[in-house]
Design an enzyme around this catalytic site. Structure first.
Site, PDB file in Angstrom:
ATOM      1  N   GLU A  60       6.222  -2.125  -1.107  1.00  0.00           N
ATOM      2  CA  GLU A  60       6.541  -3.551  -1.069  1.00  0.00           C
ATOM      3  C   GLU A  60       6.396  -4.231  -2.430  1.00  0.00           C
ATOM      4  O   GLU A  60       7.185  -5.111  -2.786  1.00  0.00           O
ATOM      5  CB  GLU A  60       5.621  -4.226  -0.051  1.00  0.00           C
ATOM      6  CG  GLU A  60       5.977  -5.656   0.270  1.00  0.00           C
ATOM      7  CD  GLU A  60       5.044  -6.237   1.320  1.00  0.00           C
ATOM      8  OE1 GLU A  60       4.764  -7.447   1.251  1.00  0.00           O
ATOM      9  OE2 GLU A  60       4.580  -5.485   2.195  1.00  0.00           O
ATOM     10  N   ASP A  61       5.376  -3.812  -3.227  1.00  0.00           N
ATOM     11  CA  ASP A  61       5.025  -4.585  -4.429  1.00  0.00           C
ATOM     12  C   ASP A  61       5.188  -3.833  -5.752  1.00  0.00           C
ATOM     13  O   ASP A  61       4.852  -4.383  -6.802  1.00  0.00           O
ATOM     14  CB  ASP A  61       3.567  -5.059  -4.318  1.00  0.00           C
ATOM     15  CG  ASP A  61       3.365  -6.055  -3.194  1.00  0.00           C
ATOM     16  OD1 ASP A  61       4.339  -6.751  -2.843  1.00  0.00           O
ATOM     17  OD2 ASP A  61       2.259  -6.122  -2.641  1.00  0.00           O
TER      18      ASP A  61
ATOM     19  N   HIS B 116      -7.798  -4.495  -3.199  1.00  0.00           N
ATOM     20  CA  HIS B 116      -7.336  -4.778  -1.838  1.00  0.00           C
ATOM     21  C   HIS B 116      -7.071  -3.502  -1.042  1.00  0.00           C
ATOM     22  O   HIS B 116      -7.651  -3.327   0.045  1.00  0.00           O
ATOM     23  CB  HIS B 116      -6.094  -5.667  -1.879  1.00  0.00           C
ATOM     24  CG  HIS B 116      -5.427  -5.833  -0.549  1.00  0.00           C
ATOM     25  ND1 HIS B 116      -6.064  -6.392   0.531  1.00  0.00           N
ATOM     26  CD2 HIS B 116      -4.170  -5.476  -0.122  1.00  0.00           C
ATOM     27  CE1 HIS B 116      -5.242  -6.398   1.575  1.00  0.00           C
ATOM     28  NE2 HIS B 116      -4.093  -5.845   1.204  1.00  0.00           N
TER      29      HIS B 116
ATOM     30  N   HIS C 108      -0.563   1.261   1.027  1.00  0.00           N
ATOM     31  CA  HIS C 108       0.228   0.438   1.938  1.00  0.00           C
ATOM     32  C   HIS C 108       1.058  -0.649   1.256  1.00  0.00           C
ATOM     33  O   HIS C 108       2.030  -1.138   1.837  1.00  0.00           O
ATOM     34  CB  HIS C 108      -0.674  -0.192   3.016  1.00  0.00           C
ATOM     35  CG  HIS C 108      -1.464  -1.376   2.563  1.00  0.00           C
ATOM     36  ND1 HIS C 108      -2.710  -1.256   1.982  1.00  0.00           N
ATOM     37  CD2 HIS C 108      -1.200  -2.708   2.593  1.00  0.00           C
ATOM     38  CE1 HIS C 108      -3.165  -2.471   1.700  1.00  0.00           C
ATOM     39  NE2 HIS C 108      -2.273  -3.364   2.058  1.00  0.00           N
TER      40      HIS C 108
ATOM     41  N   ASP D 124      -5.522  -4.483   7.098  1.00  0.00           N
ATOM     42  CA  ASP D 124      -4.919  -5.225   5.986  1.00  0.00           C
ATOM     43  C   ASP D 124      -5.080  -6.730   6.189  1.00  0.00           C
ATOM     44  O   ASP D 124      -5.503  -7.467   5.299  1.00  0.00           O
ATOM     45  CB  ASP D 124      -3.437  -4.838   5.892  1.00  0.00           C
ATOM     46  CG  ASP D 124      -2.673  -5.654   4.863  1.00  0.00           C
ATOM     47  OD1 ASP D 124      -3.223  -5.895   3.776  1.00  0.00           O
ATOM     48  OD2 ASP D 124      -1.528  -6.049   5.152  1.00  0.00           O
TER      49      ASP D 124
END
Length: 718
Positions: free
Chosen positions: A75-76, A47, A71, A138
């Site tokens: 967050e992950d 991704h 990016h 994205d």
């Protein structure tokens, strides 16, 4: 499946040092996402690689490509912004953080979370427009691979894409992004409709090939004979989603919507655009009122082109767009084109360009909206309205949405001009502020310093800036009025306890603010003015602290508020438990700003604590005077004179019956509730002992359930 080597092969426009930084970003992302997989089952790293690949096709800079690869790291994964700062520097870290969603915060609704994330992204893109370009890339890849999500999530993402990200792409002039996002959103939401329209569009385009080629040939030969440099003459493909929307809005069939040809002509210079316009107008007759000059008057997203509609062969309309190659590049890729091309002979800073128009408006709206949901609704209105162009008396052009009023114009000039306007002149004629404007008008605003906004203005204006500015004005006005009222109420409360302003020390006020957990004296005034606090209670709490400042020490327990019974409207006594002097009590601050006194064992206190209403520790004054109501329940014999006997006992103890209710429980007993006026708990106890001695009384208590559930001896306590 895209791999890093294929991506790197497209980075020939970067320097060697930049390529090393991209390599480092890929390795970092690969390690961070090593054991993660997408819903489709692919390794997660595919991704960020795909997002970076989309940006590489725009020839974006090194920082943007690195941020695209990284990016989702914040967050992950376990990595933080600090980790990225230490490895790649502040610039790339800020881009990654700007794209990342807000985490570790609980929200009431998904809509609120969406709004908060969008506000965060806007603030980031106001500092660096590359944030939104990365976010659009994205979202584009997520929409291309949306089939891996469950159906409900697909629909939600598609709607969000069409409502928010497509208009943003259009506002930034990124036409190709907008068209593909619209197509994917439409295809996901309505797969059958998309399939039917797609086939119909393919069929009609196949039948039109010959006629379109004939029109293009005529254009080419005429332009060439006039020595115009031709870069391209091409038929434009119709956008399926825009066709679908037009069919719904105008209630027209597909054949009616498609009964028009669309051609785009690209030339070398601006002058050649106008020469080409004259040539094609000689070939085919132009349709009245269908010409637009976006070269002289560019759109907010800097889009430039000449638009005209001709009456073609077989009386079929031909939509023609004429622009230079540079204008076409800007129309297709929008603000991203500024990485590739020079404007006005020199490179312009991409953030400076973005801040000139729409983004500046969004930031102004963001400052004056109360919450994220309101902000998001304003943004949806502002994203892509139909536009009109009007002039100031000095000739400056202002762009406003269609149906904008003279009042909207005033706020577009300046917020203070809007706040103080009293009338308007359109083309030198006085008009009401509610008058709708049309393109080409010259508008002059007449203002007065003594004027101020009216609540009805919110029904007149249509622009988000005007609406948010008016709301913000009334919010501040309400705050100021509340503070003024609160200050007056507190001053009066201090006067009642013989404290003047001169007696109040700054240190004591600071102690009071700490005790009340209030940030400032202005906030305290506002709380009192809005009815969130009682001025009487605040003044008494000040008195306690003034007499003994050590009470603020963590080692010293909070001194209770003294209840004397003479507080008036500031203190109420609960009618659910009827407290009387001598009862253990607790105070609850009600919504009407009074202090309500309850017995400590009152069942209602548990409910108030669950609803997080503020409680105050209170106690009775030793010198308390006055009569207090108290409710008692009795089970008595259903014989003549029983109630009279009870009334005589109450009277003998210098009490009075304020209210009395009788219910027959069976043939031999009565359930009696009465409200007595007593001086204290001990006074009530004396009355109770005397009533208990009466032969006609079976049971007595301050609790109804005790009387119903336990017939017999006096119980339940006082």
């Amino acid at each position: 499946m895209l791999d890093f080597e294929r991506l790197r092969s497209k980075l020939s426009y970067l320097k060697e040092d930049d390529l090393k930084l991209v390599d480092k970003a890929y390795q970092f992302a690969f390690t961070a996402h090593e054991r993660q997989f997408r819903k489709s089952g692919e390794p997660y790293i595919t991704h960020p690689l795909s997002v970076a690949d989309i940006l590489v096709d725009l020839n974006t800079d090194t920082a943007s490509i690195c941020a695209a690869l990284l990016h989702d790291v914040i967050e992950d994964t376990v990595y933080t912004k600090a980790s990225i700062v230490s490895s790649f520097g502040t610039e790339i870290a800020n881009l990654v953080d700007g794209v990342s969603k807000i985490t570790q915060v609980e929200y009431m609704t998904e809509e609120q979370e969406q709004a908060e994330n969008f506000r965060k992204m806007l603030l980031a893109m106001s500092q660096d427009i590359r944030v939104i370009i990365i976010k659009l890339a994205d979202r584009l890849h997520n929409m291309r691979t949306i089939s891996g999500l469950r159906r409900s999530k697909q629909l939600a993402k598609s709607q969000e894409t069409i409502d928010i990200y497509v208009p943003i792409a259009k506002r930034l002039g990124m036409h190709e992004f907008a068209v593909e996002l619209e197509k994917l959103g439409f295809k996901t939401t309505y797969p059958f409709r998309y399939k039917v329209l797609s086939k119909a569009l393919h069929d009609i385009q196949s039948r039109r090939t010959y006629l379109l080629e004939e029109i293009k040939r005529k254009f080419y030969e005429s332009m060439q004979s006039n020595q115009i440099t031709i870069h391209d003459i091409d038929s434009r493909e119709k956008n399926l989603y825009s066709i679908y929307c037009k069919m719904k809005k105008k209630r027209m069939s597909f054949s009616e919507i498609m009964d028009v040809y669309a051609i785009r002509i690209c030339v070398e210079t601006r002058a050649e655009c106008y020469l080409t316009l004259g040539i094609i107008h000689q070939l085919y007759r132009p349709m009245p009122n269908r010409f637009k000059d976006y070269i002289a008057l560019p759109k907010t997203n800097h889009y430039q082109s000449l638009h005209t509609v001709l009456l073609g062969p077989e009386s079929i309309p031909i939509e023609v767009q004429i622009r230079t190659k540079e204008m076409n590049n800007l129309a297709e890729t929008g603000i991203a084109a500024h990485w590739l091309y020079k404007l006005g002979g020199e490179h312009k800073n991409i953030n400076e360009i973005a801040r000139q128009g729409w983004l500046k408006q969004l930031l102004e709206i963001q400052k004056s909206t109360g919450n994220s949901l309101e902000f998001l609704e304003n943004i949806k209105i502002n994203l892509f309205p139909n536009e009109i162009f009007v002039f100031t008396p000095k000739g400056k052009i202002l762009e406003l949405p269609a149906s904008a009023t003279a009042l909207d114009f005033a706020y577009a000039v300046h917020t203070e001009v809007g706040h103080t306007c009293v009338a308007a002149k359109v083309n030198r004629q006085l008009v009401p502020l509610s008058s709708q404007l049309v393109s080409g008008q010259t508008v002059e605003i007449i203002s007065s310093e003594s004027s101020a906004p009216l609540p009805g203005w919110l029904d007149i204006v249509v622009t988000p800036k005007a609406k948010s500015s008016i709301r913000h004005y009334f919010k501040l006005k309400h705050q100021n009025e509340s503070r003024s009222l609160g200050q007056s109420l507190l001053k009066r409360a201090f006067n009642t306890i013989n404290i003047s302003e001169d007696d109040i020390s700054e240190q004591s006020i600071q102690l009071l603010l700490e005790k009340l957990s209030v940030a400032s004296l202005s906030e305290l005034y506002e709380d009192i003015g809005l009815g969130n606090r009682s001025a009487s209670i605040v003044s008494q709490q000040y008195l306690i602290l003034h007499d003994n400042p050590k009470l603020m020490s963590s080692d010293t327990p909070s001194q209770p508020l003294i209840i004397s019974g003479t507080e008036g409207m500031a203190v109420d006594f609960a009618t659910c438990c009827y407290p009387v002097p001598g009862d253990p009590i607790m105070g609850i601050l009600s919504e009407s700003c009074s202090l309500v006194i309850h017995r400590e064992n009152c069942k209602q206190l548990f409910k108030f604590r669950q609803s997080k209403q503020s409680s105050v520790t209170v106690c009775w004054s030793e010198s308390i005077t006055g009569e207090f109501p108290v409710e008692i329940w009795l089970k008595v014999s259903n014989i003549a004179g029983s109630l009279a006997q009870i009334a005589v006992v109450v009277g003998n103890h210098q009490s009075n019956i304020k209210d009395l209710n009788v219910t027959k429980t069976d043939g031999t007993h009565l359930l009696v509730s009465m409200i007595l006026m007593v001086y204290s708990r001990s006074h009530l106890s004396q009355i109770a002992q005397s009533i208990k001695r009466l032969k006609c009384v079976f049971n007595m208590s301050r609790y109804r359930h005790v009387i119903i559930g336990q017939p017999g001896a006096f119980g339940g306590g006082l």
